[in-house]
Design a protein around this motif. Structure first.
Motif, PDB file in Angstrom:
ATOM      1  N   TRP A  53     -35.221 -23.596 -19.996  1.00  0.00           N
ATOM      2  CA  TRP A  53     -35.542 -22.694 -21.104  1.00  0.00           C
ATOM      3  C   TRP A  53     -36.527 -23.394 -22.029  1.00  0.00           C
ATOM      4  N   ASP A  54     -37.508 -22.671 -22.562  1.00  0.00           N
ATOM      5  CA  ASP A  54     -38.443 -23.253 -23.532  1.00  0.00           C
ATOM      6  C   ASP A  54     -37.653 -23.769 -24.733  1.00  0.00           C
ATOM      7  N   GLY A  55     -37.960 -24.993 -25.160  1.00  0.00           N
ATOM      8  CA  GLY A  55     -37.275 -25.589 -26.301  1.00  0.00           C
ATOM      9  C   GLY A  55     -35.977 -26.281 -25.941  1.00  0.00           C
ATOM     10  N   ASP A  56     -35.625 -26.308 -24.670  1.00  0.00           N
ATOM     11  CA  ASP A  56     -34.394 -26.948 -24.212  1.00  0.00           C
ATOM     12  C   ASP A  56     -34.783 -28.085 -23.263  1.00  0.00           C
ATOM     13  N   THR A  57     -33.924 -29.059 -23.112  1.00  0.00           N
ATOM     14  CA  THR A  57     -34.215 -30.152 -22.181  1.00  0.00           C
ATOM     15  C   THR A  57     -33.321 -30.108 -20.948  1.00  0.00           C
ATOM     16  N   GLN A 140     -43.070 -18.012 -15.269  1.00  0.00           N
ATOM     17  CA  GLN A 140     -42.433 -17.999 -16.588  1.00  0.00           C
ATOM     18  C   GLN A 140     -41.460 -16.828 -16.648  1.00  0.00           C
ATOM     19  N   LYS A 148     -37.292 -14.240 -25.006  1.00  0.00           N
ATOM     20  CA  LYS A 148     -37.093 -15.666 -24.787  1.00  0.00           C
ATOM     21  C   LYS A 148     -37.697 -16.069 -23.442  1.00  0.00           C
ATOM     22  N   HIS A 149     -38.328 -17.262 -23.412  1.00  0.00           N
ATOM     23  CA  HIS A 149     -39.020 -17.728 -22.205  1.00  0.00           C
ATOM     24  C   HIS A 149     -38.390 -18.977 -21.618  1.00  0.00           C
ATOM     25  N   GLY A 150     -38.636 -19.161 -20.348  1.00  0.00           N
ATOM     26  CA  GLY A 150     -38.263 -20.372 -19.637  1.00  0.00           C
ATOM     27  C   GLY A 150     -39.227 -20.576 -18.481  1.00  0.00           C
ATOM     28  N   GLN A 151     -39.274 -21.794 -17.961  1.00  0.00           N
ATOM     29  CA  GLN A 151     -40.217 -22.144 -16.904  1.00  0.00           C
ATOM     30  C   GLN A 151     -39.488 -22.433 -15.597  1.00  0.00           C
TER      31      GLN A 151
END
Length: 168
Positions: A53-57, A140, A148-151
């Protein structure tokens, strides 16, 4: 001036020109159909990789396998199968449907939510690209309701299962 000279050609020459033009169109259609057929035959049936998820590790391990790949028409193909997301020791199994556009290898991947996991986000789609050699998918995710986005980054695998192997 040039058009006037074409109009003066005998009837058989005009028909010959039209026949050649029509044959060219048929040949182009046959080549295009061969391309989509080649894509569906050569598309790897398994991909592995990760989703973040964008902003998550926290990376989620992803496995996708396709058991059905078919052309929809001369320009588009569909692949259906299953997938799994693994976070820590928690595995979520899903259904997967991917559409591929031949002209630029754009993909859109939809996920069918699991029956038992109400926390898994399946309302949205992955949009991205399939590499020219068909060995990678980079896309994406966009959640429909929130944006909300994720890669997603996948690479072809020789074989894979939609779930982790049972422990011995």
């Amino acid at each position: 001036m040039r058009h006037e000279r074409i109009a003066e050609l005998p009837g058989w020459m005009s028909r010959l020109g039209l026949t050649i033009a029509a044959a060219g169109l048929v040949l182009m259609s046959a080549v295009r159909a061969a391309d989509i057929k080649e894509l569906t035959e050569k598309l790897p049936r398994a991909y592995i990789g990760e989703f973040v998820w964008d902003g998550d590790t926290a990376a989620q391990n992803v496995v996708i396998t396709f058991d059905k790949v078919r052309p929809l028409n001369g320009q588009n193909a569909e692949a259906r199968g299953c997938g799994s997301y693994e976070t820590g020791r928690h595995v979520t199994k899903i259904g997967v449907q991917m559409f591929i556009r031949l002209s630029d290898l754009e993909v859109e991947i939809f996920e069918r939510p699991p029956d038992s996991d109400g926390t898994f986000e399946a309302e949205g789609s992955h949009r991205g690209k399939l590499s020219q050699d068909l060995q990678q998918i980079d896309a994406q995710w966009t959640t429909t309701a929130t944006g909300k986005h994720g890669q997603l980054h996948l690479r072809a695998a020789g074989s894979a299962a939609c779930e982790p192997a049972e422990e011995l």
